[in-house]
Design a protein around this motif. Structure first.
Motif, PDB file in Angstrom:
ATOM      1  N   SER A 220      35.524  14.082 -23.667  1.00 47.52           N
ATOM      2  CA  SER A 220      34.586  13.511 -22.694  1.00 47.52           C
ATOM      3  C   SER A 220      33.188  13.578 -23.294  1.00 47.52           C
ATOM      4  CB  SER A 220      34.622  14.317 -21.392  1.00 47.52           C
ATOM      5  OG  SER A 220      35.904  14.247 -20.818  1.00 47.52           O
ATOM      6  N   ASN A 221      32.241  12.865 -22.675  1.00 43.89           N
ATOM      7  CA  ASN A 221      30.845  12.864 -23.138  1.00 43.89           C
ATOM      8  C   ASN A 221      30.814  12.621 -24.652  1.00 43.89           C
ATOM      9  OD1 ASN A 221      29.841  13.810 -20.449  1.00 43.89           O
ATOM     10  ND2 ASN A 221      31.121  15.557 -20.997  1.00 43.89           N
ATOM     11  N   ARG A 222      31.503  11.557 -25.034  1.00 41.47           N
ATOM     12  CA  ARG A 222      31.746  11.274 -26.456  1.00 41.47           C
ATOM     13  C   ARG A 222      30.505  10.749 -27.147  1.00 41.47           C
ATOM     14  NH1 ARG A 222      37.242   7.959 -26.969  1.00 41.47           N
ATOM     15  NH2 ARG A 222      37.974   9.449 -25.429  1.00 41.47           N
ATOM     16  N   LYS A 223      30.299  11.168 -28.373  1.00 39.51           N
ATOM     17  CA  LYS A 223      29.175  10.630 -29.149  1.00 39.51           C
ATOM     18  C   LYS A 223      29.576   9.280 -29.740  1.00 39.51           C
ATOM     19  CE  LYS A 223      27.335  15.098 -30.429  1.00 39.51           C
ATOM     20  NZ  LYS A 223      26.888  15.975 -31.514  1.00 39.51           N
ATOM     21  N   LYS A 224      28.620   8.362 -29.756  1.00 42.95           N
ATOM     22  CA  LYS A 224      28.990   7.016 -30.214  1.00 42.95           C
ATOM     23  C   LYS A 224      29.302   6.992 -31.712  1.00 42.95           C
ATOM     24  CE  LYS A 224      24.328   4.949 -30.663  1.00 42.95           C
ATOM     25  NZ  LYS A 224      23.653   6.223 -30.870  1.00 42.95           N
ATOM     26  N   GLU A 225      28.828   7.994 -32.444  1.00 41.81           N
ATOM     27  CA  GLU A 225      29.091   8.040 -33.898  1.00 41.81           C
ATOM     28  C   GLU A 225      30.559   8.364 -34.207  1.00 41.81           C
ATOM     29  OE1 GLU A 225      26.773  10.072 -32.475  1.00 41.81           O
ATOM     30  OE2 GLU A 225      25.023   8.832 -32.904  1.00 41.81           O
ATOM     31  N   TRP A 226      31.242   9.022 -33.282  1.00 42.42           N
ATOM     32  CA  TRP A 226      32.610   9.459 -33.584  1.00 42.42           C
ATOM     33  C   TRP A 226      33.553   8.264 -33.661  1.00 42.42           C
ATOM     34  CZ3 TRP A 226      33.119  13.866 -29.391  1.00 42.42           C
ATOM     35  CH2 TRP A 226      32.239  14.911 -29.719  1.00 42.42           C
ATOM     36  N   GLN A 227      34.281   8.171 -34.746  1.00 40.72           N
ATOM     37  CA  GLN A 227      35.276   7.112 -34.905  1.00 40.72           C
ATOM     38  C   GLN A 227      36.655   7.750 -34.951  1.00 40.72           C
ATOM     39  OE1 GLN A 227      34.644   3.871 -34.966  1.00 40.72           O
ATOM     40  NE2 GLN A 227      32.444   4.307 -34.745  1.00 40.72           N
ATOM     41  N   PHE A 228      37.528   7.279 -34.091  1.00 38.21           N
ATOM     42  CA  PHE A 228      38.890   7.822 -34.084  1.00 38.21           C
ATOM     43  C   PHE A 228      39.862   6.782 -34.619  1.00 38.21           C
ATOM     44  CE2 PHE A 228      36.627  10.308 -30.927  1.00 38.21           C
ATOM     45  CZ  PHE A 228      36.909  11.581 -31.389  1.00 38.21           C
ATOM     46  N   ASN A 229      40.793   7.281 -35.374  1.00 36.90           N
ATOM     47  CA  ASN A 229      41.776   6.412 -35.986  1.00 36.90           C
ATOM     48  C   ASN A 229      43.048   6.420 -35.136  1.00 36.90           C
ATOM     49  OD1 ASN A 229      42.670   4.811 -38.081  1.00 36.90           O
ATOM     50  ND2 ASN A 229      43.697   6.536 -39.069  1.00 36.90           N
ATOM     51  N   LEU A 230      42.872   6.181 -33.858  1.00 34.77           N
ATOM     52  CA  LEU A 230      43.957   6.261 -32.882  1.00 34.77           C
ATOM     53  C   LEU A 230      43.722   5.211 -31.811  1.00 34.77           C
ATOM     54  CD1 LEU A 230      43.897  10.124 -32.320  1.00 34.77           C
ATOM     55  CD2 LEU A 230      45.858   8.889 -33.204  1.00 34.77           C
ATOM     56  N   SER A 231      44.789   4.838 -31.143  1.00 34.38           N
ATOM     57  CA  SER A 231      44.632   3.921 -30.019  1.00 34.38           C
ATOM     58  C   SER A 231      43.739   4.576 -28.957  1.00 34.38           C
ATOM     59  CB  SER A 231      46.012   3.642 -29.414  1.00 34.38           C
ATOM     60  OG  SER A 231      45.897   3.381 -28.044  1.00 34.38           O
ATOM     61  N   PRO A 232      42.724   3.835 -28.444  1.00 33.93           N
ATOM     62  CA  PRO A 232      41.863   4.427 -27.414  1.00 33.93           C
ATOM     63  C   PRO A 232      42.638   4.835 -26.163  1.00 33.93           C
ATOM     64  CG  PRO A 232      41.290   2.112 -27.818  1.00 33.93           C
ATOM     65  CD  PRO A 232      42.305   2.494 -28.836  1.00 33.93           C
ATOM     66  N   LEU A 233      43.730   4.134 -25.871  1.00 37.73           N
ATOM     67  CA  LEU A 233      44.524   4.508 -24.691  1.00 37.73           C
ATOM     68  C   LEU A 233      45.326   5.781 -24.946  1.00 37.73           C
ATOM     69  CD1 LEU A 233      45.822   1.122 -23.220  1.00 37.73           C
ATOM     70  CD2 LEU A 233      43.671   2.314 -22.818  1.00 37.73           C
ATOM     71  N   PHE A 234      45.661   6.059 -26.212  1.00 36.79           N
ATOM     72  CA  PHE A 234      46.329   7.330 -26.521  1.00 36.79           C
ATOM     73  C   PHE A 234      45.339   8.479 -26.299  1.00 36.79           C
ATOM     74  CE2 PHE A 234      47.355  10.680 -29.673  1.00 36.79           C
ATOM     75  CZ  PHE A 234      48.533  11.122 -29.094  1.00 36.79           C
ATOM     76  N   LEU A 235      44.067   8.263 -26.650  1.00 36.00           N
ATOM     77  CA  LEU A 235      43.076   9.316 -26.401  1.00 36.00           C
ATOM     78  C   LEU A 235      42.943   9.557 -24.892  1.00 36.00           C
ATOM     79  CD1 LEU A 235      40.331   8.358 -29.041  1.00 36.00           C
ATOM     80  CD2 LEU A 235      41.994  10.209 -29.168  1.00 36.00           C
ATOM     81  N   GLU A 236      42.998   8.480 -24.097  1.00 37.75           N
ATOM     82  CA  GLU A 236      42.951   8.652 -22.631  1.00 37.75           C
ATOM     83  C   GLU A 236      44.195   9.389 -22.134  1.00 37.75           C
ATOM     84  OE1 GLU A 236      42.024   5.096 -20.484  1.00 37.75           O
ATOM     85  OE2 GLU A 236      40.017   4.974 -21.354  1.00 37.75           O
ATOM     86  N   PHE A 237      45.323   9.136 -22.777  1.00 39.55           N
ATOM     87  CA  PHE A 237      46.558   9.855 -22.443  1.00 39.55           C
ATOM     88  C   PHE A 237      46.369  11.359 -22.690  1.00 39.55           C
ATOM     89  CE2 PHE A 237      50.462  11.573 -24.533  1.00 39.55           C
ATOM     90  CZ  PHE A 237      51.314  11.584 -23.441  1.00 39.55           C
ATOM     91  N   LEU A 238      45.781  11.700 -23.839  1.00 43.82           N
ATOM     92  CA  LEU A 238      45.560  13.124 -24.138  1.00 43.82           C
ATOM     93  C   LEU A 238      44.613  13.766 -23.122  1.00 43.82           C
ATOM     94  CD1 LEU A 238      45.140  13.145 -28.058  1.00 43.82           C
ATOM     95  CD2 LEU A 238      47.131  13.868 -26.717  1.00 43.82           C
ATOM     96  N   MET A 239      43.652  12.967 -22.630  1.00 47.08           N
ATOM     97  CA  MET A 239      42.683  13.498 -21.665  1.00 47.08           C
ATOM     98  C   MET A 239      43.244  13.549 -20.248  1.00 47.08           C
ATOM     99  SD  MET A 239      39.480  11.245 -23.023  1.00 47.08           S
ATOM    100  CE  MET A 239      38.172  11.863 -21.971  1.00 47.08           C
ATOM    101  N   GLY A 240      44.455  13.052 -20.047  1.00 50.51           N
ATOM    102  CA  GLY A 240      45.058  13.073 -18.720  1.00 50.51           C
ATOM    103  C   GLY A 240      44.671  11.884 -17.858  1.00 50.51           C
TER     104      GLY A 240
END
Ligand code: SF4
Length: 365
Positions: A220-240
């Protein structure tokens, strides 16, 4: 992204319900580390000695047809023909993630040529102290970071992959993201640890509720510089924020035993071909909803990321949610900010695998 999008749309137009997105190709189980959260080097010596040949790798890749190939292990840089395997996959225009702890990367880098198809996915489990503890090797972080710098300077694509266990400090993980972005890696991959029954440390794996809470604090409160090499919906899955069923056929595993049923983590038998794997695995026995205790706490990317990618292309709502998550969402969350300030329990040292002298000889082979 373009390759994946067009591939998934082609599968949908062909009416395929089960299709692979990433082949997990394990060409060997030998490793030069003995991480507490992994059990691969616990295989007996005669299995650790085995390597997939380049031809076996190419046959599996051609049969499976996935546009991406992840090469974990073991440590793939210990494979005597890894240069040949990578060259053959680049020639096939597969996007390769060569997953390495980077201890040998500087020494072996001349085996490879920079290519848009080849990415070194360097295993780093957090900041210096956390990483060295997780891989049970003092100095491992510094060696890996040094190798990342060399690879970037030589024009290679580099990402990181990070497994998070119970007790991970969300504040430190966020600081680690800053470090990696400053280092110049292209993106970061994350996954919660899975309780391998072969792993020597069984105490530090996360349950689902704790996984979601931890990732909510981290992402949460993600910095815009962070780049993830994952589906954004998978990150939402991890966050519940999303729930998905497990789709293990989306990231099938091929190794010295054959096609592993049903997934990268469990070993309920092997198939000789990918089509046999699809046809003979009882898929309904797996995934959290199945009630299978082995799947109860699992949220790992090899089971659920393909599900998130499928959700993106399965409806207009899924597509719009992905666009929103990619372009606009910083996930502002005051409660998550408060969670970052919670006192952390003391981190207990992970268990070091007691490597026998036989195993050490094998891993140094
Ligand atoms: S839930 Fe996890 S362990 Fe179970 S089949 Fe899916 S990926 Fe494998």
């Amino acid at each position: 992204m373009w390759t994946v999008s067009t591939y998934v749309l082609r599968q949908k137009l062909a009416g395929r319900k089960q299709y692979p997105l990433v082949l997990m190709l394990e060409p060997l189980f030998r490793c030069n580390l003995a991480c507490a959260g992994c059990g691969k080097i616990q295989y007996p010596a005669h299995i650790l000695k085995k390597d997939l040949t380049p031809e076996e790798c190419f046959r599996a890749v051609d049969e499976c047809g996935a546009p991406m190939v992840s090469i974990p292990g073991g440590e793939p840089l210990m494979h005597p023909q890894i240069g040949e395997i990578v060259e053959g996959l680049v020639a096939r225009k597969k996007y390769i993630y060569l997953c390495t702890n980077a201890l040998l990367l500087k020494e072996k880098i001349d085996l490879f040529k920079p290519s848009k198809y080849l990415t070194f996915s360097v295993h780093l489990d957090g900041q210096r102290e956390e990483h060295d503890l997780a891989v049970c090797r003092e100095g491992g972080y510094d060696i890996a970071v040094d190798a990342v710098k060399v690879a970037l300077k030589r024009g290679f694509r580099v990402t990181t992959n990070t497994t998070l266990f119970d007790g991970a400090n969300p504040k430190s993980v966020r600081a680690f993201f800053d470090e990696m972005m400053e280092l110049g890696v292209e993106g970061m991959m994350l996954s919660p640890g899975y309780s391998y029954d072969k792993a020597p440390d069984q105490k530090h794996f996360l349950g689902r509720a704790r996984t979601r809470r931890m990732f909510r604090a981290i992402l949460s409160n993600r910095k815009k510089e962070w780049q993830f090499n994952l589906s954004p919906l998978f990150l939402e899955f991890l966050m519940g924020k999303k729930t998905y069923p497990c789709t293990p056929w989306g990231m099938p595993t091929y190794n010295v035993f054959g096609w592993q049923k049903p997934c990268y983590l469990l070993q309920d038998g092997y198939a000789e071909t990918f089509s046999e794997l699809l046809a003979t695995t009882e898929w309904s026995k797996y995934g959290t909803e199945s009630g299978n205790p082995a799947c109860a706490n699992c949220m790992v990317h090899s089971g659920y990321e393909a599900s998130a990618v499928h959700a993106t292309f399965n409806s207009l709502g899924g597509f719009l949610a992905t666009v929103k998550a990619t372009l606009f969402s910083r996930y502002r969350d005051d409660e998550a900010l408060r969670m970052l300030e919670e006192p952390m329990a003391a981190v207990h040292p992970l268990v070091q695998i007691a490597a026998t002298s036989d195993t050490l000889q094998e891993t140094r082979a």
